[in-house]
Design a protein around this motif. Structure first.
Motif, PDB file in Angstrom:
ATOM      1  N   ASP A 189       0.799  -1.328  -0.052  1.00 24.80           N
ATOM      2  CA  ASP A 189      -0.112  -0.110  -0.040  1.00 24.80           C
ATOM      3  C   ASP A 189       0.798   1.278   0.170  1.00 24.80           C
ATOM      4  OD1 ASP A 189      -2.011  -1.790   0.213  1.00 24.80           O
ATOM      5  OD2 ASP A 189      -2.354  -1.502   2.120  1.00 24.80           O
ATOM      6  N   SER A 190       1.870   1.405   0.976  1.00 24.53           N
ATOM      7  CA  SER A 190       2.481   2.469   1.067  1.00 24.53           C
ATOM      8  C   SER A 190       3.386   3.091  -0.035  1.00 24.53           C
ATOM      9  CB  SER A 190       3.541   2.596   2.196  1.00 24.53           C
ATOM     10  OG  SER A 190       4.495   1.500   2.071  1.00 24.53           O
ATOM     11  N   PRO A 191       3.973   2.246  -0.937  1.00 20.03           N
ATOM     12  CA  PRO A 191       4.545   2.878  -2.228  1.00 20.03           C
ATOM     13  C   PRO A 191       3.356   3.335  -3.328  1.00 20.03           C
ATOM     14  CG  PRO A 191       5.481   0.507  -1.656  1.00 20.03           C
ATOM     15  CD  PRO A 191       4.130   0.747  -0.861  1.00 20.03           C
ATOM     16  N   SER A 289      -5.316   2.059   4.463  1.00 18.39           N
ATOM     17  CA  SER A 289      -6.760   1.933   3.761  1.00 18.39           C
ATOM     18  C   SER A 289      -7.767   1.536   4.844  1.00 18.39           C
ATOM     19  CB  SER A 289      -6.546   0.765   2.866  1.00 18.39           C
ATOM     20  OG  SER A 289      -7.721   0.469   2.317  1.00 18.39           O
ATOM     21  N   LEU A 290      -8.845   2.436   4.885  1.00 17.06           N
ATOM     22  CA  LEU A 290      -9.836   2.111   5.873  1.00 17.06           C
ATOM     23  C   LEU A 290     -10.460   0.639   6.144  1.00 17.06           C
ATOM     24  CD1 LEU A 290     -11.423   3.844   7.970  1.00 17.06           C
ATOM     25  CD2 LEU A 290     -13.152   4.146   6.369  1.00 17.06           C
ATOM     26  N   GLY A 291     -10.422   0.143   7.440  1.00 20.32           N
ATOM     27  CA  GLY A 291     -10.841  -1.475   7.570  1.00 20.32           C
ATOM     28  C   GLY A 291      -9.896  -2.269   7.109  1.00 20.32           C
ATOM     29  N   GLN A 292      -8.690  -2.073   6.805  1.00 16.81           N
ATOM     30  CA  GLN A 292      -7.901  -3.281   6.128  1.00 16.81           C
ATOM     31  C   GLN A 292      -7.418  -3.880   7.365  1.00 16.81           C
ATOM     32  OE1 GLN A 292      -3.903  -3.414   3.585  1.00 16.81           O
ATOM     33  NE2 GLN A 292      -5.603  -2.341   2.662  1.00 16.81           N
ATOM     34  N   VAL A 316      -4.889   6.192  -0.606  1.00 16.90           N
ATOM     35  CA  VAL A 316      -5.371   4.973  -0.838  1.00 16.90           C
ATOM     36  C   VAL A 316      -6.657   4.550   0.046  1.00 16.90           C
ATOM     37  CG1 VAL A 316      -3.441   4.171  -1.949  1.00 16.90           C
ATOM     38  CG2 VAL A 316      -3.794   3.353   0.407  1.00 16.90           C
ATOM     39  N   VAL A 317      -7.154   5.559   1.128  1.00 20.34           N
ATOM     40  CA  VAL A 317      -7.915   5.292   2.093  1.00 20.34           C
ATOM     41  C   VAL A 317      -9.106   4.601   1.644  1.00 20.34           C
ATOM     42  CG1 VAL A 317      -8.898   7.524   2.191  1.00 20.34           C
ATOM     43  CG2 VAL A 317      -8.712   6.110   4.391  1.00 20.34           C
ATOM     44  N   ILE A 327      -2.761  -0.795  -9.187  1.00 26.58           N
ATOM     45  CA  ILE A 327      -1.845   0.288  -9.315  1.00 26.58           C
ATOM     46  C   ILE A 327      -0.484  -0.177  -8.982  1.00 26.58           C
ATOM     47  CG2 ILE A 327      -1.034   2.757  -8.219  1.00 26.58           C
ATOM     48  CD1 ILE A 327      -4.147   3.071  -7.653  1.00 26.58           C
ATOM     49  N   ALA A 328      -0.015  -1.116  -8.094  1.00 19.65           N
ATOM     50  CA  ALA A 328       1.177  -1.568  -7.558  1.00 19.65           C
ATOM     51  C   ALA A 328       1.644  -2.451  -8.697  1.00 19.65           C
ATOM     52  CB  ALA A 328       0.999  -2.340  -6.197  1.00 19.65           C
TER      53      ALA A 328
END
Length: 403
Positions: A189-191, A289-292, A316-317, A327-328
């Motif tokens: 997620d962070s990249p 990312s919300l709820g992940q 990416v929230v 996207i990655a």
């Protein structure tokens, strides 16, 4: 075909009015940094386009370097000839020959910014198109869907000809929207969050938390590799590797198990914010990312955010995992992110973390420990270095003796 220059067209910069000059300056800086290992290439940023004079450099390598740079709408490898009809014909014929496939079609598409040229646009299309047809067999004209479109741009400084228009990355030049610290883990997620922030012109500096011996040098190298991928979009990413072992051991030892994840995130945010302050950044970017996971509920975010008033950007929230993965994969970070090396976010993970931590309880548990001194020590011992797009291989070589 040997090209002598590349013509770059701007994206959103055309809407920036009086600020356009500053955006073009940023873009030119990013382009120069991305091709720093080609000192023979000269970059000239003008009001409505940019020129890269290749001076013998490998045009294919330079074209690949331009592809991910934000702020570029499109670009074309080109040749320049004087305002001479015969030289224009010879150059146009060579370009079409280089791109021609048996049975293919072509079209000449001329523009004339300099109206002092002896032919108007229709005259150029007819004269040049006729000359190419006379000198090439197995070629026909198709004005609607040509296989090869020969672009001819007549300007006061010469005539520019090209047969390719390559789509750029769009967006805004990196650093035109200010600087932010990216909390870069080894995950997926962070990249992606960093990439999306950079696309809107944010210059990101990567902050990675390293906890040896619980996390390996391979995990650290993985983060460096991810920063190298992000560097493709700006030419360079400043990286900060924070020693986090002592803080994590203290949290595991002194904080009730259900709250360890929340406190760990709060300490990461405090350290990142202190680095931001020292580096004069304006915001923090992360890949939440919300709820992940447990730390990404609204209640957890509220408790974690309470350590700083600094803006937290979460690109990416609202995305689901598949959207982030897509996207990655597109930006070529996915294969690195899924390498099986533990980072500090996954060690000491409690079996039942609090998903609705109360801020009062979190602050009370933290009050028994001098975390401020530990945060300052971690910041002072942070390793900072630059990851350049042109030096990615060199960075990897520097770490090779550690494995």
């Amino acid at each position: 075909m040997k090209y002598d220059r590349i013509v770059v067209r701007y994206g959103e910069l055309s809407t920036k009015g009086r600020n356009r000059k500053q955006f073009i300056k940023k873009l030119a800086h990013n382009v120069k940094r991305a091709i720093a290992d080609f000192p023979e290439v000269k970059v000239f940023g003008e009001r409505d386009r940019m020129y890269l004079l290749l001076n013998g450099a490998d045009d294919q390598v330079i074209l690949e370097r331009l592809r991910p740079i934000f702020g570029i709408q499109s670009f074309s490898p080109a040749v320049r000839v004087p305002q001479d009809l015969e030289e224009m014909k010879q150059a146009g014929l060579s370009l079409v020959r280089a791109m021609h496939q048996p049975g293919g079609s072509f079209k000449v598409n001329a523009r004339r910014a300099d109206r002092s040229f002896e032919l108007d646009t229709n005259g150029i299309n007819q004269e040049l198109g006729g000359y190419i047809l006379q000198n090439m067999e197995d070629l026909h004209v198709d004005v609607k869907k040509p296989d090869v479109k020969l672009l001819v741009d007549v300007r006061s400084e010469g005539i520019f000809l090209s047969c390719q228009t390559i789509q750029g990355a769009g967006g805004l030049p990196v650093s035109s929207s200010g600087r932010a610290m990216l909390m870069l883990s080894g995950g997926i997620d962070s990249p992606v969050a960093g990439y999306l922030a950079m696309k809107r012109g944010v210059e990101v500096e990567a902050v990675h938390f390293h906890s040896p011996p619980y996390t390996s040098e391979r995990a650290k190298q993985k983060a460096v590799d991810l920063a190298g991928k992000l560097a493709q979009y700006s030419g360079q990413v400043q990286m900060h590797v924070v020693p986090f072992t002592a803080i994590q051991e203290m949290i595991k030892k002194q904080i009730p198990e259900g709250f360890t994840m929340t406190v760990t995130r709060r300490m990461m945010l405090r350290i990142t914010d202190e680095l931001r302050r020292r580096r004069e950044g304006l915001a923090i970017v992360n890949g939440e990312s919300l709820g992940q996971v447990a730390s990404q509920t609204l209640e957890s975010m509220l408790a974690i955010n309470a350590v700083t008033p600094t803006p937290i950007i979460r690109p990416v929230v609202s995305m689901d995992k598949n959207e982030i993965i897509e996207i990655a994969q597109a930006i070529d970070t996915y294969d690195i992110s899924v390498q099986p090396f533990e980072d500090c976010c996954t060690i000491f993970t409690p079996p039942s973390p609090k998903t609705r931590p109360k801020l009062e309880k979190v602050e009370r548990y933290e009050s028994f420990i001098d975390f401020e001194a530990m945060v300052q020590e971690a910041v002072n011992m942070t390793e900072t270095f630059s990851v350049e797009v042109a030096d990615t291989k060199k960075v990897q070589d520097e770490f090779s003796d550690l494995f």
